[in-house]
Design an enzyme around this catalytic site. Structure first.
Site, PDB file in Angstrom:
ATOM      1  N   HIS A  52     -10.345  -5.596  -3.007  1.00  0.00           N
ATOM      2  CA  HIS A  52      -9.008  -5.810  -2.449  1.00  0.00           C
ATOM      3  C   HIS A  52      -9.120  -6.199  -0.981  1.00  0.00           C
ATOM      4  O   HIS A  52     -10.090  -5.839  -0.307  1.00  0.00           O
ATOM      5  CB  HIS A  52      -8.117  -4.570  -2.602  1.00  0.00           C
ATOM      6  CG  HIS A  52      -8.729  -3.305  -2.090  1.00  0.00           C
ATOM      7  ND1 HIS A  52      -9.654  -2.586  -2.820  1.00  0.00           N
ATOM      8  CD2 HIS A  52      -8.574  -2.639  -0.920  1.00  0.00           C
ATOM      9  CE1 HIS A  52     -10.030  -1.520  -2.121  1.00  0.00           C
ATOM     10  NE2 HIS A  52      -9.396  -1.538  -0.951  1.00  0.00           N
TER      11      HIS A  52
ATOM     12  N   GLN B 245     -14.797   1.935   1.674  1.00  0.00           N
ATOM     13  CA  GLN B 245     -14.101   1.606   0.421  1.00  0.00           C
ATOM     14  C   GLN B 245     -13.856   2.888  -0.369  1.00  0.00           C
ATOM     15  O   GLN B 245     -14.766   3.713  -0.530  1.00  0.00           O
ATOM     16  CB  GLN B 245     -14.941   0.626  -0.416  1.00  0.00           C
ATOM     17  CG  GLN B 245     -14.196   0.109  -1.639  1.00  0.00           C
ATOM     18  CD  GLN B 245     -14.970  -0.956  -2.426  1.00  0.00           C
ATOM     19  OE1 GLN B 245     -16.150  -1.190  -2.167  1.00  0.00           O
ATOM     20  NE2 GLN B 245     -14.301  -1.584  -3.371  1.00  0.00           N
TER      21      GLN B 245
ATOM     22  N   HIS C 185      -6.935  -5.852   2.511  1.00  0.00           N
ATOM     23  CA  HIS C 185      -5.785  -5.262   3.206  1.00  0.00           C
ATOM     24  C   HIS C 185      -5.179  -6.311   4.128  1.00  0.00           C
ATOM     25  O   HIS C 185      -5.905  -6.979   4.877  1.00  0.00           O
ATOM     26  CB  HIS C 185      -6.228  -4.105   4.113  1.00  0.00           C
ATOM     27  CG  HIS C 185      -6.799  -2.930   3.399  1.00  0.00           C
ATOM     28  ND1 HIS C 185      -6.071  -1.802   3.131  1.00  0.00           N
ATOM     29  CD2 HIS C 185      -8.043  -2.697   2.908  1.00  0.00           C
ATOM     30  CE1 HIS C 185      -6.841  -0.910   2.518  1.00  0.00           C
ATOM     31  NE2 HIS C 185      -8.036  -1.437   2.373  1.00  0.00           N
TER      32      HIS C 185
ATOM     33  N   ASN D  10     -13.061  -3.762   2.690  1.00  0.00           N
ATOM     34  CA  ASN D  10     -14.159  -2.797   2.723  1.00  0.00           C
ATOM     35  C   ASN D  10     -15.031  -2.913   1.470  1.00  0.00           C
ATOM     36  O   ASN D  10     -14.509  -2.998   0.359  1.00  0.00           O
ATOM     37  CB  ASN D  10     -13.590  -1.375   2.795  1.00  0.00           C
ATOM     38  CG  ASN D  10     -12.736  -1.153   4.036  1.00  0.00           C
ATOM     39  OD1 ASN D  10     -13.023  -1.699   5.098  1.00  0.00           O
ATOM     40  ND2 ASN D  10     -11.676  -0.365   3.912  1.00  0.00           N
TER      41      ASN D  10
ATOM     42  N   ASP E 272       0.854  -1.187   0.000  1.00  0.00           N
ATOM     43  CA  ASP E 272       0.000   0.000   0.000  1.00  0.00           C
ATOM     44  C   ASP E 272       0.900   1.251   0.000  1.00  0.00           C
ATOM     45  O   ASP E 272       1.899   1.300   0.727  1.00  0.00           O
ATOM     46  CB  ASP E 272      -0.898  -0.022   1.249  1.00  0.00           C
ATOM     47  CG  ASP E 272      -2.066   0.936   1.139  1.00  0.00           C
ATOM     48  OD1 ASP E 272      -3.208   0.458   1.145  1.00  0.00           O
ATOM     49  OD2 ASP E 272      -1.845   2.160   1.060  1.00  0.00           O
TER      50      ASP E 272
HETATM   51  P1  AMP Z   1     -10.008   1.103   0.646  1.00  0.00           P
HETATM   52  O1  AMP Z   1     -10.239   2.340   1.475  1.00  0.00           O
HETATM   53  O2  AMP Z   1     -10.296  -0.178   1.344  1.00  0.00           O
HETATM   54  O3  AMP Z   1     -10.678   1.211  -0.715  1.00  0.00           O
HETATM   55  O4  AMP Z   1      -8.437   1.066   0.418  1.00  0.00           O
HETATM   56  C1  AMP Z   1      -7.767   1.643  -0.638  1.00  0.00           C
HETATM   57  C2  AMP Z   1      -6.297   1.553  -0.325  1.00  0.00           C
HETATM   58  O5  AMP Z   1      -5.576   1.689  -1.529  1.00  0.00           O
HETATM   59  C3  AMP Z   1      -5.765   2.630   0.620  1.00  0.00           C
HETATM   60  O6  AMP Z   1      -5.124   1.996   1.735  1.00  0.00           O
HETATM   61  C4  AMP Z   1      -4.768   3.400  -0.238  1.00  0.00           C
HETATM   62  O7  AMP Z   1      -3.659   3.832   0.495  1.00  0.00           O
HETATM   63  C5  AMP Z   1      -4.394   2.379  -1.271  1.00  0.00           C
HETATM   64  N1  AMP Z   1      -3.944   2.904  -2.559  1.00  0.00           N
HETATM   65  C6  AMP Z   1      -4.530   3.863  -3.299  1.00  0.00           C
HETATM   66  N2  AMP Z   1      -3.850   4.051  -4.456  1.00  0.00           N
HETATM   67  C7  AMP Z   1      -2.815   3.169  -4.436  1.00  0.00           C
HETATM   68  C8  AMP Z   1      -1.744   2.870  -5.335  1.00  0.00           C
HETATM   69  N3  AMP Z   1      -1.589   3.534  -6.477  1.00  0.00           N
HETATM   70  N4  AMP Z   1      -0.869   1.897  -4.994  1.00  0.00           N
HETATM   71  C9  AMP Z   1      -1.013   1.224  -3.808  1.00  0.00           C
HETATM   72  N5  AMP Z   1      -1.994   1.464  -2.922  1.00  0.00           N
HETATM   73  C10 AMP Z   1      -2.880   2.425  -3.218  1.00  0.00           C
END
Ligand code: AMP
Ligand code: ZN
Length: 133
Positions: A99, A93, A101, A86, A30
């Protein structure tokens, strides 16, 4: 899917900190980690959320999560691991490509992942049980 950043990352069109790749998934670090080693399991195919994810893929994702969690224990020396997944904005989300985590946890890492415990009555619990059974 066009304009989905996780489709591009999962399929290698955008560079990422890949720590594992299978036929169906890519696991990446992340970019804004909650803790040291925070990773995301991304299917290469686009599914917006858990509701859309085929059952077989859900099974494969969980097997992969187990393997990476064990690797985190061994190689990062973390004291625990949270799996968080999420679905929809109301649940936090922000990227609408399924995805999981994987968040390594360290004693005293200062992160708070949790909720305020509720105090339902037994009638409320019974009513919910009826709805969800
Ligand atoms: P969610 O809130 O469950 O949708 O999580 C999205 C996650 O994606 C967050 O923890 C962000 O930090 C991560 N994220 C967003 N853009 C990128 C990226 N380009 N590469 C890696 N992680 C990312
Ligand atoms: Zn996507």
């Amino acid at each position: 899917m066009e304009n989905c950043i996780f489709c591009k990352i999962a399929n290698g069109e955008i560079p990422s900190g890949t720590i594992e790749e299978t036929d169906l998934f890519r696991v990446v670090l992340d970019v804004a980690p909650a803790t040291r080693g925070h990773a995301l399991i991304l299917p290469k195919a686009h599914y917006a959320n858990l509701y859309e994810l085929p059952e077989e893929m859900a099974g494969e994702a969980m097997k992969l999560a187990k393997r990476i969690a064990l690797r985190m224990k061994e190689r990062l020396g973390c004291d625990g691991v949270n799996l968080i997944q999420n679905n929809e904005e109301a649940a936090g989300q922000t990227v609408f490509h399924f995805h999981i985590h994987l968040i390594p946890r360290y004693k005293e890492d200062g992160q708070k992942i949790g909720w305020k415990p509720g105090e339902p009555t037994s009638q409320e619990l019974d009513a919910i049980k009826t709805l969800l059974t």
